[in-house]
Design an enzyme around this catalytic site. Structure first.
Site, mmCIF file in Angstrom:
data_model
loop_
_atom_site.group_PDB
_atom_site.id
_atom_site.type_symbol
_atom_site.label_atom_id
_atom_site.label_comp_id
_atom_site.label_asym_id
_atom_site.label_seq_id
_atom_site.Cartn_x
_atom_site.Cartn_y
_atom_site.Cartn_z
ATOM 1 N N ASP A 174 0.402 61.543 2.904
ATOM 2 C CA ASP A 174 -0.330 60.951 1.791
ATOM 3 C C ASP A 174 0.548 59.783 1.373
ATOM 4 O O ASP A 174 1.608 59.980 0.782
ATOM 5 C CB ASP A 174 -0.474 61.957 0.639
ATOM 6 N N HIS A 175 0.120 58.578 1.693
ATOM 7 C CA HIS A 175 1.074 57.469 1.557
ATOM 8 C C HIS A 175 1.484 57.209 0.100
ATOM 9 O O HIS A 175 2.478 56.566 -0.151
ATOM 10 C CB HIS A 175 0.576 56.203 2.273
ATOM 11 N N HIS A 213 -4.632 61.080 -3.204
ATOM 12 C CA HIS A 213 -3.585 60.269 -3.840
ATOM 13 C C HIS A 213 -3.435 60.582 -5.334
ATOM 14 O O HIS A 213 -2.340 60.786 -5.841
ATOM 15 C CB HIS A 213 -3.889 58.778 -3.692
HETATM 16 C C1 BG6 Z 1 -6.333 54.498 1.190
HETATM 17 C C2 BG6 Z 1 -7.818 54.421 0.947
HETATM 18 O O1 BG6 Z 1 -5.936 55.833 1.431
HETATM 19 O O2 BG6 Z 1 -5.637 54.009 0.051
HETATM 20 C C3 BG6 Z 1 -8.220 52.986 0.663
HETATM 21 O O3 BG6 Z 1 -8.517 54.896 2.088
HETATM 22 C C4 BG6 Z 1 -7.413 52.439 -0.482
HETATM 23 O O4 BG6 Z 1 -9.612 52.902 0.353
HETATM 24 C C5 BG6 Z 1 -5.924 52.656 -0.233
HETATM 25 O O5 BG6 Z 1 -7.687 51.049 -0.575
HETATM 26 C C6 BG6 Z 1 -5.117 52.260 -1.450
HETATM 27 O O6 BG6 Z 1 -3.756 52.264 -1.124
HETATM 28 P P1 BG6 Z 1 -2.716 51.314 -1.897
HETATM 29 O O7 BG6 Z 1 -1.403 51.708 -1.336
HETATM 30 O O8 BG6 Z 1 -3.130 49.913 -1.588
HETATM 31 O O9 BG6 Z 1 -2.871 51.637 -3.339
#
Ligand code: BG6
Length: 499
Positions: free
Chosen positions: A175-176, A238
């Site tokens: 989960d980044h 997230h």
């Molecule tokens: C991804 C989603 O997991 O996270 C995208 O699939 C979203 O739709 C993105 O834009 C948002 O990531 P960050 O790091 O740009 O907030």
């Protein structure tokens, strides 16, 4: 500094976007910082028929052309694979053996699934059938990209399937958001300072607000997004992880088991929103055509790949409670959406107002006076808002800011999320990865909402013009007050700042 053993990273789905946009650039950064193991190689694998050189040329697009590039590219290899049956993986297995021998790399393998989710069921089995999933001598790890299921049932099935072929300790669900430095800093802010934790509970906190806004729309991913929506794409994973970090009890020590044990307790304490209350506590919206800076911006239903009558939410806001000792009665508000005025993710802790208002000031009577804002992105940092005497006669109070910005730290680069997470997995540290039971608990909370939307078409989906803060109805969720409307800069806020 932890030791990173020699290993080979095998990326399934290597011809896809994620590999060139995120994974290879993250590895390149690790390489330049000397953080990769002494002996290391990447083996890209997918259906496309590419040679090593063609693969190297393909992934180069997102890499800076500097003096390290040529040596880095030598670590990249490619193997075309099919995934119909166990025999299809034999060429990959042979290639791994040959690479280990040629490059003298131990048989430590990290398999990264960056493929369509349908292959999450197949590839782990094929790895198992080829004897690649288990080893007593060398480690075998499996990184899985979201989505971890599209509902509670499929999430459970996915877990069962993965556990047929790998042990939980070998599985790294990425989960980044957990890889973001500012998310990890939440633990440090809370548990390394004596001044916050005593206040971090129902006695002093009025409410908690989490916003994750994006100014972009679906950007060519309409086909995927229309089957997902904001709830599955952002909130179930997230944002729930952010809730876990804000609300958890202090872990006994900092390690994967201790932290993840605390996070799951938070998820288990979430008060489910019954289907008949969904319309009241959950507001969904979809962006419609509008004009931003004199340019017409298409509505969601006009996006390529999106159904013209789509009822998929591009915005969701909800109010919920955590039924435990610390948080009883404290409302949590979360919202996320696409095509909002700005890109910002932040957590706002609203402290209760003082019990007795000494000063005759409109501002101080507002429960909003003391806020701690933990900015996840951009302008990463922390902001504390508090009341101060306006200089001069009398005792007028005004709200002022005390702020810290990561950009003020000299000579410090904040590592990209994938960089941190890949390195952690290479070192066998799963702290910042989601555990299977937590994924299921998060689904248990979200599933009744999705069910209600599916079975009660009369629950409205509100349109909101692209470039605004979502439907008006989301504002009514927050009783007696309002959301913070953040701007790009941490210290600025206000309804119209970025429009
Ligand atoms: C991804 C989603 O997991 O996270 C995208 O699939 C979203 O739709 C993105 O834009 C948002 O990531 P960050 O790091 O740009 O907030």
């Amino acid at each position: 500094m932890k030791q990173t053993e020699n290993q080979i990273l095998i990326i399934f789905g290597a011809s896809g976007d994620l590999t060139k946009r995120k994974l290879i650039p993250a590895l390149y950064d690790l390489f330049k910082q000397n953080l990769l193991p002494e002996k290391f190689a990447v083996l890209g694998a997918s259906r496309s028929q590419l040679t090593d050189d063609e693969f190297r040329a393909k992934v180069e697009e997102f890499l800076p052309k500097d003096e390290n590039l040529d040596s880095f590219k030598k670590m990249l290899f490619y193997q075309p694979v099919l995934t119909n049956n166990a025999n299809d993986l034999i060429p990959l297995k042979n290639r791994l053996q040959q690479m280990s021998a040629d490059l003298q790399i131990d048989n430590n393998f990290v398999f990264y699934l960056s493929t369509p989710p349908s292959l999450y069921e197949i590839i782990p089995r094929l790895l198992f059938e080829n004897g690649l999933s288990k080893s007593s001598k060398f480690f075998r790890r499996l990184i899985v990209e979201k989505p971890f299921g599209t509902n509670l049932d499929s999430a459970k099935k996915l877990n069962v399937n993965l556990l047929n072929y790998f042990d939980e300790e070998q599985i790294y669900r990425i989960d980044h958001y957990l890889g973001k430095e500012t998310v990890q800093n939440m633990l440090v802010t809370r548990f390394s300072n004596g001044i916050f934790e005593p206040l971090w509970n129902r006695n002093y906190i009025d409410r908690v607000e989490i916003t994750s806004a994006e100014s972009l729309g679906v950007e060519g991913r309409g086909g995927y997004y229309d089957h997902s929506g904001a709830m599955r794409d952002m909130l179930q994973n997230h944002l729930m992880q952010l809730v876990g970090f804000v609300a958890m009890e202090p872990p006994t020590i900092i390690n994967a088991t201790a932290i993840r044990n605390e996070i799951i307790k938070v998820f288990q304490s979430l008060r489910q929103i019954p289907e008949n209350k969904v319309a009241k506590y959950v507001i969904r919206g979809q962006y419609t055509e509008s004009k931003i800076r004199n340019k017409t911006v298409a509505g969601y239903r006009e996006e390529p790949g999106v159904n013209k009558l789509s009822r998929t939410e591009t915005f969701v806001a909800l109010k919920f409670f955590i039924d435990n000792w610390r948080w009883a009665g404290v409302p949590f508000y979360i919202r996320t959406g696409k095509k909002l005025p700005t890109r910002v993710t932040e957590i706002v802790i609203h402290f209760k107002s003082v019990p007795h208002h000494l000063f005759d000031s409109a501002e101080l009577s507002s429960p909003n006076n003391n806020q701690l804002i933990i900015r996840i992105q951009p302008d990463e940092g922390i902001l504390l808002k508090f009341g101060m005497k306006t200089p001069g006669a009398g005792f007028d109070v005004q709200t002022v800011n005390m702020d810290f910005h990561y950009s003020d730290l000299a000579n410090t680069t904040v590592p990209a999320a994938y960089e941190r997470l890949l390195l952690d997995c290479m070192q066998g540290d799963a702290t910042l990865y989601a555990r299977g039971d937590a994924v299921e608990e998060a689904w248990k909370f979200v599933q009744p909402i999705i069910n209600a939307w599916q079975t009660n078409p009369e629950i409205p989906i509100y349109g909101y013009p692209a470039g605004t803060w979502g439907p008006e109805e989301a504002n009514n969720l927050v009783s007696d007050s309002e959301w913070r409307f953040p701007c790009k800069n941490l210290t600025d806020d206000g309804l119209y700042c970025e429009l």
